[in-house]
Scaffold this motif. Structure first.
Motif, PDB file in Angstrom:
ATOM      1  N   VAL A   1     -13.011  17.025 -32.747  1.00  0.00           N
ATOM      2  CA  VAL A   1     -13.553  16.182 -33.602  1.00  0.00           C
ATOM      3  C   VAL A   1     -13.291  16.692 -34.952  1.00  0.00           C
ATOM      4  CG1 VAL A   1     -15.634  15.415 -32.199  1.00  0.00           C
ATOM      5  CG2 VAL A   1     -15.840  17.405 -33.687  1.00  0.00           C
ATOM      6  N   LYS A   2     -13.029  15.861 -36.018  1.00  0.00           N
ATOM      7  CA  LYS A   2     -12.751  16.227 -37.228  1.00  0.00           C
ATOM      8  C   LYS A   2     -14.154  16.151 -38.147  1.00  0.00           C
ATOM      9  CE  LYS A   2      -9.723  15.286 -40.827  1.00  0.00           C
ATOM     10  NZ  LYS A   2      -8.675  14.395 -41.403  1.00  0.00           N
ATOM     11  N   VAL A   3     -14.112  17.256 -38.889  1.00  0.00           N
ATOM     12  CA  VAL A   3     -15.522  17.421 -39.584  1.00  0.00           C
ATOM     13  C   VAL A   3     -15.091  17.485 -41.176  1.00  0.00           C
ATOM     14  CG1 VAL A   3     -17.443  18.568 -40.457  1.00  0.00           C
ATOM     15  CG2 VAL A   3     -16.681  18.448 -38.008  1.00  0.00           C
ATOM     16  N   LEU A   4     -15.579  16.261 -41.686  1.00  0.00           N
ATOM     17  CA  LEU A   4     -15.280  16.371 -43.307  1.00  0.00           C
ATOM     18  C   LEU A   4     -16.520  16.852 -43.981  1.00  0.00           C
ATOM     19  CD1 LEU A   4     -14.105  12.477 -43.559  1.00  0.00           C
ATOM     20  CD2 LEU A   4     -12.944  14.571 -43.279  1.00  0.00           C
ATOM     21  N   LEU A   5     -16.503  17.634 -44.859  1.00  0.00           N
ATOM     22  CA  LEU A   5     -17.419  18.241 -45.928  1.00  0.00           C
ATOM     23  C   LEU A   5     -17.125  17.762 -47.221  1.00  0.00           C
ATOM     24  CD1 LEU A   5     -16.612  21.826 -44.520  1.00  0.00           C
ATOM     25  CD2 LEU A   5     -18.429  20.251 -43.731  1.00  0.00           C
TER      26      LEU A   5
ATOM     27  N   THR B   1     -14.464  11.195 -36.325  1.00  0.00           N
ATOM     28  CA  THR B   1     -14.575  11.958 -37.396  1.00  0.00           C
ATOM     29  C   THR B   1     -16.228  11.929 -37.870  1.00  0.00           C
ATOM     30  OG1 THR B   1     -12.465  11.047 -38.169  1.00  0.00           O
ATOM     31  CG2 THR B   1     -13.978  11.674 -40.025  1.00  0.00           C
ATOM     32  N   VAL B   2     -16.603  13.201 -38.242  1.00  0.00           N
ATOM     33  CA  VAL B   2     -17.928  13.230 -38.434  1.00  0.00           C
ATOM     34  C   VAL B   2     -18.083  13.866 -39.944  1.00  0.00           C
ATOM     35  CG1 VAL B   2     -20.480  14.626 -38.206  1.00  0.00           C
ATOM     36  CG2 VAL B   2     -18.418  14.159 -36.164  1.00  0.00           C
ATOM     37  N   ALA B   3     -18.594  12.749 -40.565  1.00  0.00           N
ATOM     38  CA  ALA B   3     -18.869  13.193 -42.206  1.00  0.00           C
ATOM     39  C   ALA B   3     -20.459  14.019 -42.399  1.00  0.00           C
ATOM     40  CB  ALA B   3     -18.562  12.279 -43.396  1.00  0.00           C
TER      41      ALA B   3
ATOM     42  N   SER C   1     -24.037  16.807 -29.418  1.00  0.00           N
ATOM     43  CA  SER C   1     -24.830  16.022 -30.338  1.00  0.00           C
ATOM     44  C   SER C   1     -24.463  16.444 -31.692  1.00  0.00           C
ATOM     45  CB  SER C   1     -26.439  15.991 -30.060  1.00  0.00           C
ATOM     46  OG  SER C   1     -26.654  17.340 -30.334  1.00  0.00           O
ATOM     47  N   VAL C   2     -24.886  15.352 -32.708  1.00  0.00           N
ATOM     48  CA  VAL C   2     -24.795  16.044 -33.798  1.00  0.00           C
ATOM     49  C   VAL C   2     -25.364  17.315 -34.306  1.00  0.00           C
ATOM     50  CG1 VAL C   2     -25.533  14.961 -36.237  1.00  0.00           C
ATOM     51  CG2 VAL C   2     -24.121  13.678 -34.993  1.00  0.00           C
ATOM     52  N   ALA C   3     -26.730  17.238 -33.485  1.00  0.00           N
ATOM     53  CA  ALA C   3     -27.655  18.338 -34.036  1.00  0.00           C
ATOM     54  C   ALA C   3     -26.865  19.791 -33.402  1.00  0.00           C
ATOM     55  CB  ALA C   3     -28.902  18.257 -33.067  1.00  0.00           C
ATOM     56  N   GLU C   4     -26.403  19.671 -32.382  1.00  0.00           N
ATOM     57  CA  GLU C   4     -25.482  20.787 -31.650  1.00  0.00           C
ATOM     58  C   GLU C   4     -24.514  21.136 -32.787  1.00  0.00           C
ATOM     59  OE1 GLU C   4     -26.618  20.139 -27.249  1.00  0.00           O
ATOM     60  OE2 GLU C   4     -24.972  19.192 -27.900  1.00  0.00           O
ATOM     61  N   LEU C   5     -23.720  20.177 -33.351  1.00  0.00           N
ATOM     62  CA  LEU C   5     -22.535  20.450 -33.886  1.00  0.00           C
ATOM     63  C   LEU C   5     -22.961  21.162 -35.483  1.00  0.00           C
ATOM     64  CD1 LEU C   5     -19.741  19.902 -35.110  1.00  0.00           C
ATOM     65  CD2 LEU C   5     -20.352  17.898 -35.997  1.00  0.00           C
ATOM     66  N   LYS C   6     -24.076  20.744 -35.896  1.00  0.00           N
ATOM     67  CA  LYS C   6     -24.516  21.375 -37.008  1.00  0.00           C
ATOM     68  C   LYS C   6     -25.148  22.740 -36.845  1.00  0.00           C
ATOM     69  CE  LYS C   6     -26.587  17.303 -39.698  1.00  0.00           C
ATOM     70  NZ  LYS C   6     -27.738  16.762 -39.810  1.00  0.00           N
ATOM     71  N   GLN C   7     -25.473  22.979 -35.683  1.00  0.00           N
ATOM     72  CA  GLN C   7     -25.887  24.463 -35.377  1.00  0.00           C
ATOM     73  C   GLN C   7     -24.639  25.054 -35.187  1.00  0.00           C
ATOM     74  OE1 GLN C   7     -28.465  24.181 -31.926  1.00  0.00           O
ATOM     75  NE2 GLN C   7     -29.935  22.997 -32.702  1.00  0.00           N
ATOM     76  N   TRP C   8     -23.644  24.652 -34.589  1.00  0.00           N
ATOM     77  CA  TRP C   8     -22.381  25.275 -34.323  1.00  0.00           C
ATOM     78  C   TRP C   8     -21.890  25.840 -35.897  1.00  0.00           C
ATOM     79  CZ3 TRP C   8     -17.103  24.758 -35.227  1.00  0.00           C
ATOM     80  CH2 TRP C   8     -16.254  25.564 -34.567  1.00  0.00           C
ATOM     81  N   LEU C   9     -21.642  24.762 -36.774  1.00  0.00           N
ATOM     82  CA  LEU C   9     -21.299  25.061 -37.999  1.00  0.00           C
ATOM     83  C   LEU C   9     -22.113  26.002 -38.798  1.00  0.00           C
ATOM     84  CD1 LEU C   9     -20.567  21.216 -38.882  1.00  0.00           C
ATOM     85  CD2 LEU C   9     -18.494  22.980 -38.406  1.00  0.00           C
ATOM     86  N   GLU C  10     -23.367  25.911 -38.544  1.00  0.00           N
ATOM     87  CA  GLU C  10     -24.134  26.999 -39.494  1.00  0.00           C
ATOM     88  C   GLU C  10     -23.735  28.133 -38.978  1.00  0.00           C
ATOM     89  OE1 GLU C  10     -28.008  24.294 -40.815  1.00  0.00           O
ATOM     90  OE2 GLU C  10     -28.288  25.536 -38.842  1.00  0.00           O
TER      91      GLU C  10
ATOM     92  N   THR D   1     -11.599  21.253 -38.001  1.00  0.00           N
ATOM     93  CA  THR D   1     -11.268  20.622 -36.769  1.00  0.00           C
ATOM     94  C   THR D   1     -11.983  21.442 -35.541  1.00  0.00           C
ATOM     95  OG1 THR D   1      -9.025  19.651 -37.228  1.00  0.00           O
ATOM     96  CG2 THR D   1      -9.718  19.951 -34.864  1.00  0.00           C
ATOM     97  N   VAL D   2     -12.872  20.911 -34.847  1.00  0.00           N
ATOM     98  CA  VAL D   2     -13.762  21.418 -33.991  1.00  0.00           C
ATOM     99  C   VAL D   2     -13.078  21.077 -32.662  1.00  0.00           C
ATOM    100  CG1 VAL D   2     -15.942  21.487 -32.946  1.00  0.00           C
ATOM    101  CG2 VAL D   2     -15.797  21.102 -35.229  1.00  0.00           C
ATOM    102  N   PRO D   3     -12.920  22.078 -31.863  1.00  0.00           N
ATOM    103  CA  PRO D   3     -12.003  21.827 -30.438  1.00  0.00           C
ATOM    104  C   PRO D   3     -12.820  20.948 -29.365  1.00  0.00           C
ATOM    105  CG  PRO D   3     -12.508  24.025 -30.778  1.00  0.00           C
ATOM    106  CD  PRO D   3     -13.053  23.500 -32.098  1.00  0.00           C
ATOM    107  N   GLN D   4     -14.195  21.131 -29.437  1.00  0.00           N
ATOM    108  CA  GLN D   4     -14.622  20.127 -28.397  1.00  0.00           C
ATOM    109  C   GLN D   4     -15.536  19.386 -28.885  1.00  0.00           C
ATOM    110  OE1 GLN D   4     -17.701  23.549 -27.278  1.00  0.00           O
ATOM    111  NE2 GLN D   4     -18.424  21.679 -26.479  1.00  0.00           N
TER     112      GLN D   4
END
Lengths: 158, 77, 158, 77
Positions: B2-6, B67-69, B27-36, B20-23
């Protein structure tokens, strides 16, 4: 082409007249506009300049969403909205909202509704340059993550 | 993937406007935790999220190619 | 000279941009404008054109009076009003009201107040040209001779 | 002597935009009655009046040299 887009994010200075021309129609008796301009002092603190950033494609899409909301609430109203991004000096115009309507009440109400909604759901960010630093406006406050009316997964926007 | 826009503060914290996140199996919540954890981003729980330019919430599941913003409190107008 | 008058009755087409420029100030974050335009249809009846007449000197004086009322109600607001007279075609602009304010709420409220007051106390008359005749608007209705707030003899206007 | 300004419908009824009234020793109400009689103007009781550009009422007394404007219901905007 770009000039004709009713919902526009642009790096160029905004011509209020151009935005107004997009909503003028023979059936209208009233046009309201709102211009958001860069104010020098906010609660006594001096702004040197502002910088606006946007998620451009989504911001234009959300402006069109707001237009849909307006058309539902005030049938017969036409809107055009241009928001500028980049660096703005004091007194420059950040946003112009034009609303035309057969009658004036709807033109005022819809216009005010639009600026409120822009401040809630359109992905645009303002960075204030003060004499002693910078602030991303809004971000320093405790805010509800999803303002009322922000589209939810599965709603008609999804 | 997935692509993440900041944007805004998050862009400055990450030093980039996109990742770019390989997997994508999360969920969005899990993505947020991973980015933190990975990028030291802060206050993501207070951040709106859009998937492919549509607002969504933390329980939404990502799909390959999304694409996740991440959208901090907006301040246009 | 004329261009700088904040309260103006004119026979020339109105430039909205010019009226706006009269109220732009460094301490303002919000500018609202109202344009009254000539509408083609009113309750299904077609207007061919309009003619506006004014008691020019008194009309400009009453616009300045309205500005005083606005300054009392919304301190910090600046206004400019231009009203056109003569023959106007469909979509042409009869009046432009510009209001600047540090914050937007007052800019909207004061602007709407001004158009309401213009319709009550400013000596300007509109003649509608229909396909089948003409009407002096307002005059055919039973109206209270002195609308609320019209200055009375002995008041501070006398 | 007072000068009387006529507008809109009244101007059309009188066929002129101003009149000179030789005397001034009267009230606005008396002036209106006189104009209705002499010039066939109608609905003057429904007409606002300004003396020297200030709104006034029917009981006001005129003075020599005054300019009296008869103001039918306004319709600007």
């Amino acid at each position: 082409m770009t000039e004709k887009k009713r919902f526009l994010i642009t790096e160029e200075p905004i011509s209020t007249e151009d935005v107004i021309q997009k909503v003028i129609r023979r059936e209208c008796g009233a046009v309201t506009t709102f211009m958001g301009t860069v104010r020098e002092f906010t609660q006594g603190k001096q702004t040197i300049r502002l910088e606006y950033h946007a998620y451009k494609s989504m911001a234009e899409k959300m402006l069109a969403e707001i237009d849909k909301e307006v058309s539902n609430k005030w049938p017969g109203v036409t809107t055009a909205i241009t928001h500028r991004v980049g660096t703005l000096e004091i007194t420059e115009t950040a946003v112009v909202i034009a609303v035309s309507s057969p009658h004036r009440k709807a033109a005022y109400e819809a216009n005010e509704y639009i600026i409120e909604r822009i401040k809630q759901i359109v992905p645009i960010w303002k960075k204030e340059y003060w004499e002693d630093g910078t602030t991303w406006v809004g971000d320093q406050l405790e805010k509800v993550p999803y303002p009322e009316g922000a589209p939810q997964k599965g709603a008609h926007h999804g | 993937m997935v692509k993440v826009l900041l944007f805004a503060r998050l862009q400055e914290e990450a030093g980039t406007d996109s990742l770019t996140v390989p997997q994508s199996d999360m969920s969005v919540a899990e993505l947020k935790q991973w980015l933190e954890k990975e990028y030291g981003l802060t206050s993501l729980s207070n951040t709106m999220t859009a998937i492919n330019e549509n607002y969504t919430d933390d329980s939404a599941l990502l799909s390959e190619g999304d694409t996740v913003a991440l959208i901090p409190p907006v301040s246009g107008g």
